[in-house]
Design a protein around this motif. Structure first.
Motif, PDB file in Angstrom:
ATOM      1  N   ARG A  34     -33.543  -3.379  24.141  1.00 35.62           N
ATOM      2  CA  ARG A  34     -34.090  -2.689  24.556  1.00 35.62           C
ATOM      3  C   ARG A  34     -35.033  -1.397  23.534  1.00 35.62           C
ATOM      4  N   ILE A  35     -36.262  -2.641  23.572  1.00 39.12           N
ATOM      5  CA  ILE A  35     -36.855  -2.068  22.304  1.00 39.12           C
ATOM      6  C   ILE A  35     -38.378  -1.338  23.149  1.00 39.12           C
ATOM      7  N   GLY A  36     -38.441  -0.528  22.850  1.00 36.55           N
ATOM      8  CA  GLY A  36     -39.968  -0.255  23.647  1.00 36.55           C
ATOM      9  C   GLY A  36     -40.053   1.037  24.456  1.00 36.55           C
ATOM     10  N   GLN A 320     -53.307   2.631  14.708  1.00 40.14           N
ATOM     11  CA  GLN A 320     -53.132   3.820  15.726  1.00 40.14           C
ATOM     12  C   GLN A 320     -51.677   4.004  16.454  1.00 40.14           C
ATOM     13  N   SER A 321     -51.018   2.831  16.691  1.00 35.74           N
ATOM     14  CA  SER A 321     -50.370   2.585  17.773  1.00 35.74           C
ATOM     15  C   SER A 321     -48.968   2.216  17.443  1.00 35.74           C
ATOM     16  N   ARG A 322     -48.301   2.254  16.799  1.00 36.51           N
ATOM     17  CA  ARG A 322     -47.179   2.378  16.101  1.00 36.51           C
ATOM     18  C   ARG A 322     -46.316   1.242  16.708  1.00 36.51           C
ATOM     19  N   GLU A 323     -46.020   2.364  18.067  1.00 35.89           N
ATOM     20  CA  GLU A 323     -45.525   2.134  18.681  1.00 35.89           C
ATOM     21  C   GLU A 323     -45.284   0.440  19.846  1.00 35.89           C
ATOM     22  N   ASP A 324     -46.291   0.461  20.282  1.00 37.24           N
ATOM     23  CA  ASP A 324     -47.258  -1.632  20.841  1.00 37.24           C
ATOM     24  C   ASP A 324     -46.960  -1.737  19.581  1.00 37.24           C
ATOM     25  N   ILE A 325     -46.228  -2.003  18.562  1.00 37.16           N
ATOM     26  CA  ILE A 325     -46.235  -3.311  17.795  1.00 37.16           C
ATOM     27  C   ILE A 325     -45.003  -4.457  18.058  1.00 37.16           C
ATOM     28  N   PRO A 326     -44.065  -3.269  18.085  1.00 31.07           N
ATOM     29  CA  PRO A 326     -42.544  -3.740  18.312  1.00 31.07           C
ATOM     30  C   PRO A 326     -42.797  -4.666  19.965  1.00 31.07           C
ATOM     31  N   ARG A 327     -42.991  -3.911  20.816  1.00 31.99           N
ATOM     32  CA  ARG A 327     -42.966  -4.162  22.251  1.00 31.99           C
ATOM     33  C   ARG A 327     -43.945  -5.639  22.393  1.00 31.99           C
ATOM     34  N   PRO A 348     -29.000 -10.786  22.846  1.00 32.69           N
ATOM     35  CA  PRO A 348     -28.360  -9.741  22.272  1.00 32.69           C
ATOM     36  C   PRO A 348     -27.231 -10.324  21.636  1.00 32.69           C
ATOM     37  N   PRO A 349     -26.999  -9.837  19.950  1.00 37.00           N
ATOM     38  CA  PRO A 349     -26.010 -10.922  19.281  1.00 37.00           C
ATOM     39  C   PRO A 349     -24.691 -11.046  19.436  1.00 37.00           C
ATOM     40  N   ALA A 350     -23.830 -11.503  19.848  1.00 38.86           N
ATOM     41  CA  ALA A 350     -22.317 -11.543  18.983  1.00 38.86           C
ATOM     42  C   ALA A 350     -21.843 -10.125  18.724  1.00 38.86           C
ATOM     43  N   ASP A 351     -19.637 -10.091  18.730  1.00 36.09           N
ATOM     44  CA  ASP A 351     -19.623  -9.102  18.018  1.00 36.09           C
ATOM     45  C   ASP A 351     -19.183  -9.536  16.904  1.00 36.09           C
ATOM     46  N   GLY A 352     -20.423  -8.723  15.875  1.00 36.27           N
ATOM     47  CA  GLY A 352     -19.975  -8.824  14.360  1.00 36.27           C
ATOM     48  C   GLY A 352     -20.887  -9.574  13.831  1.00 36.27           C
ATOM     49  N   ALA A 353     -22.050 -10.242  14.462  1.00 36.40           N
ATOM     50  CA  ALA A 353     -23.016 -11.532  14.418  1.00 36.40           C
ATOM     51  C   ALA A 353     -24.022 -10.799  14.307  1.00 36.40           C
ATOM     52  N   LEU A 354     -24.567 -10.962  12.726  1.00 37.21           N
ATOM     53  CA  LEU A 354     -26.434 -10.173  12.505  1.00 37.21           C
ATOM     54  C   LEU A 354     -27.478 -10.643  13.568  1.00 37.21           C
ATOM     55  N   PRO A 355     -28.507 -10.006  14.002  1.00 38.01           N
ATOM     56  CA  PRO A 355     -29.297 -10.652  14.763  1.00 38.01           C
ATOM     57  C   PRO A 355     -30.202 -11.702  14.378  1.00 38.01           C
ATOM     58  N   TRP A 356     -30.888 -12.301  14.876  1.00 37.25           N
ATOM     59  CA  TRP A 356     -31.388 -12.715  14.670  1.00 37.25           C
ATOM     60  C   TRP A 356     -32.713 -12.299  14.198  1.00 37.25           C
ATOM     61  N   PHE A 357     -33.465 -10.846  14.453  1.00 37.70           N
ATOM     62  CA  PHE A 357     -34.227 -10.730  14.042  1.00 37.70           C
ATOM     63  C   PHE A 357     -34.224  -9.416  13.720  1.00 37.70           C
ATOM     64  N   PRO A 358     -33.948  -9.306  12.268  1.00 40.00           N
ATOM     65  CA  PRO A 358     -33.165  -7.354  11.894  1.00 40.00           C
ATOM     66  C   PRO A 358     -34.092  -6.642  11.717  1.00 40.00           C
ATOM     67  N   ARG A 359     -33.494  -5.483  11.246  1.00 41.65           N
ATOM     68  CA  ARG A 359     -33.756  -4.376  11.451  1.00 41.65           C
ATOM     69  C   ARG A 359     -35.563  -3.969  10.140  1.00 41.65           C
ATOM     70  N   SER A 360     -34.434  -4.538   9.392  1.00 40.81           N
ATOM     71  CA  SER A 360     -35.619  -4.279   7.523  1.00 40.81           C
ATOM     72  C   SER A 360     -36.698  -5.132   7.975  1.00 40.81           C
ATOM     73  N   PHE A 361     -36.901  -5.769   8.852  1.00 34.81           N
ATOM     74  CA  PHE A 361     -37.892  -6.719   8.944  1.00 34.81           C
ATOM     75  C   PHE A 361     -38.489  -6.433   9.085  1.00 34.81           C
ATOM     76  N   MET A 362     -38.518  -5.308  10.902  1.00 35.50           N
ATOM     77  CA  MET A 362     -39.377  -4.855  11.826  1.00 35.50           C
ATOM     78  C   MET A 362     -39.584  -3.412  11.033  1.00 35.50           C
ATOM     79  N   VAL A 363     -38.612  -2.627  10.330  1.00 35.34           N
ATOM     80  CA  VAL A 363     -40.046  -1.785   9.607  1.00 35.34           C
ATOM     81  C   VAL A 363     -40.487  -2.701   8.585  1.00 35.34           C
ATOM     82  N   ARG A 364     -40.859  -3.217   7.955  1.00 34.84           N
ATOM     83  CA  ARG A 364     -41.347  -4.453   6.708  1.00 34.84           C
ATOM     84  C   ARG A 364     -42.664  -4.395   8.235  1.00 34.84           C
ATOM     85  N   LEU A 365     -43.060  -4.919   9.113  1.00 34.88           N
ATOM     86  CA  LEU A 365     -44.203  -4.814  10.309  1.00 34.88           C
ATOM     87  C   LEU A 365     -44.285  -4.092  10.463  1.00 34.88           C
TER      88      LEU A 365
END
Length: 537
Positions: A34-36, A320-327, A348-365
């Motif tokens: 769903r990113i993008g 200058q185009s941060r919205e392109d970084i995740p895509r 998509p992660p299974a129920d209760g499992a943590l995603p392979w790529f975490p949100r907090s690391f995306m924020v760092r990027l």
């Protein structure tokens, strides 16, 4: 199609290309597919856009499939984002601890001025979803030409490509290193009537004056010792097609003179030949050098610049185009994961499992300044995939950690403009400057899940949470729910050692402590004589 609450947002206004509005772009969602996705509203001063688990509905660009966030951690009670008549934006959070803007938690209404909004506001909802909110001028989407991204900055470049592609004029591409100048040049070639004809690229900075003429224009048989047969140069081989001249700002003055003559006359004279040859070549040049300054310093010929810049396209830096970084990142991750046969990581992660790529690391990027632009982002994706092979979560190795460390203190905004709201949360001014900004975003449940998932291995757990090893040690030290090896009673430790036969991995899993801490504790007991034999490392 871009939507707000599932409704097409004004096709007449979009077609005019002048309607201002607010865009909400999903930069992180636990379902990475769903990113993008985006939702866009036309400019209606005073209208409050609700932002919650159930609204608005987001759609990928050029898609008609819409859906709300649907994340159970995000509240059904909406935050409200209100467009102002002065092109400012006011954000009213739904409640305490549910929303942060540009890394600062907000618990009451804040107004952000137009310059901050133009740079884009980074919203984090319930520490699970990341959304970029920014002002846009909507217009019909331009052809993509194989370029990845949907930011306004990229749209400007795409429209420039569409305007110039079918014209027989030279094009000068300007932009920072790694910004994607060669990809844009290829897009111009593919969109032009010359598509399917020769495409050649050369790094002009690498051409030595002694060999430049032979490389560019070729040579006749016997032109010099070793010239046993005729050799066609780059201009001749590109006849009918496109010649991409990269790094023109770094070529020598002698090579500049040779190039200028060929461009002015449309002919070349191979070394050792007596006949000029007419060539039909579309030239696209690129540089990250300030050519006007180079001219003033006597390092670049002004007539050559005038000849090359029949039309200039400036490619914006990635910041200058941060919205392109995740895509872009997902695009590169798919490529690299496909190479190692591990595309399942992006499911998509299974129920209760943590995603392979975490949100907090995306924020760092997203906070990184990306001096190497798209090329640097591609390298980061490759580094992540290779270093994470065989691990349950991404592994941020030492090299990547050093790269991202530069952006950890105070991230530079994309427009280099101040990113200050009219007031700050009072807690921000009293925060301990030694704390990592991500430390405060990791809750106890997430910390324990990450440690258990990684079998109490610090490196993989830190990568899952998107924090450094040092930050993770601080989190463990502060958490009352995480045991340290040093705190385990000696009799419990001895019973576990006996039951597991000294197997450190089994002991670590059973006691729920790090293997390293356990090793140190057992060695201490071994030295003191209270443990007959310390287990192997």
């Amino acid at each position: 199609m871009e939507t707000l609450n599932g409704v097409d947002t004004g096709p007449e206004r979009r077609a005019s290309g002048v309607a201002h509005g607010l865009r909400f772009t999903l930069l992180y969602h636990p379902d990475l597919r769903r990113i993008g996705a985006r939702a866009t509203t036309v400019a209606v001063p005073g209208y409050a856009v609700p932002l919650s688990r159930l609204e608005p509905e987001f759609a990928q660009p050029r898609s008609h499939e819409c859906a709300p966030l649907c994340d159970p951690h995000v509240s059904r009670k909406p935050h409200h984002v209100t467009w102002g008549a002065d092109e400012s934006v006011t954000i009213t959070p739904a409640g305490r601890g549910q929303l942060s803007v540009d890394g600062q938690p907000i618990d009451e209404t804040h107004r952000f001025p137009p310059d901050v909004l133009r740079a884009g506001l980074l919203l984090q909802l319930s520490r699970k979803i990341v959304i970029l909110v920014h002002a846009v001028t909507t217009a019909p989407p331009a052809p993509r030409y194989g370029l990845v991204g949907d930011s306004d900055a990229l749209e400007v470049v795409l429209r420039s490509i569409a305007r110039v592609a079918d014209l027989q004029v030279p094009v000068l591409l300007r932009g920072e290193t790694g910004a994607g100048k060669e990809r844009v040049a290829q897009a111009i070639h593919q969109a032009s009537p010359r598509a399917g004809r020769p495409w050649l690229a050369v790094n002009m900075a690498a051409l030595a004056p002694t060999t430049a003429a032979a490389e560019l224009f070729g040579y006749a048989k016997g032109a010099f010792t070793g010239a046993h047969q005729r050799h066609a140069g780059l201009f001749e081989r590109a006849h009918g097609g496109t010649l991409f001249l990269d790094e023109i700002g770094d070529m020598s003055m002698d090579v500049q003179a040779m190039l200028l003559r060929a461009l002015e006359t449309g002919t070349i004279l191979p070394l050792g030949d007596t006949e000029q040859r007419a060539v039909d070549v579309r030239v696209i040049a690129a540089t990250d050098v300030d050519l006007e300054q180079a001219i003033a310093q006597g390092r670049f010929r002004a007539p050559l610049l005038h000849r090359l810049q029949g039309y200039t396209i400036t490619i914006p830096p990635l910041r200058q185009s941060r919205e392109d970084i995740p895509r872009l990142l997902l695009h590169f991750l798919r490529e690299e994961l496909a190479r190692v046969g591990d595309l399942r990581r992006l499911e998509p992660p299974a129920d209760g499992a943590l995603p392979w790529f975490p949100r907090s690391f995306m924020v760092r990027l997203l906070q990184h300044s990306w001096p190497g632009n798209v090329r640097e982002l591609r390298n980061v994706a490759r580094q992540l995939v290779i270093s994470s092979r065989g691990a349950d979560a991404i592994v941020i190795d030492e090299s990547l950690e050093r790269t991202l460390e530069q952006a950890r203190q105070t991230p530079r905004p994309p427009s280099d403009a101040p990113r200050l709201a009219e007031r700050r949360d009072a807690d921000a001014s009293t925060a301990n400057p030694a704390d990592h900004p991500m430390d405060r975003e990791v809750d106890e449940d997430a910390l324990l899940r990450a440690l258990r998932q990684s079998r109490w291995s610090i490196g993989p757990a830190a990568a899952t949470l998107g924090v450094s090893r040092t930050a993770l040690y601080r989190l463990i030290e502060r958490s009352p729910r995480v045991r340290k090896a040093a705190d385990i009673p000696e009799d419990e430790l001895m019973r576990c050692h006996h039951a597991c036969g000294g197997d450190l991995d089994a002991m670590s899993a059973r006691l729920e402590v790090s293997k390293r801490g356990l090793t140190l504790r057992l060695r201490e007991l071994g030295r003191s004589g209270r443990l007959r034999e310390a287990p192997p490392d």
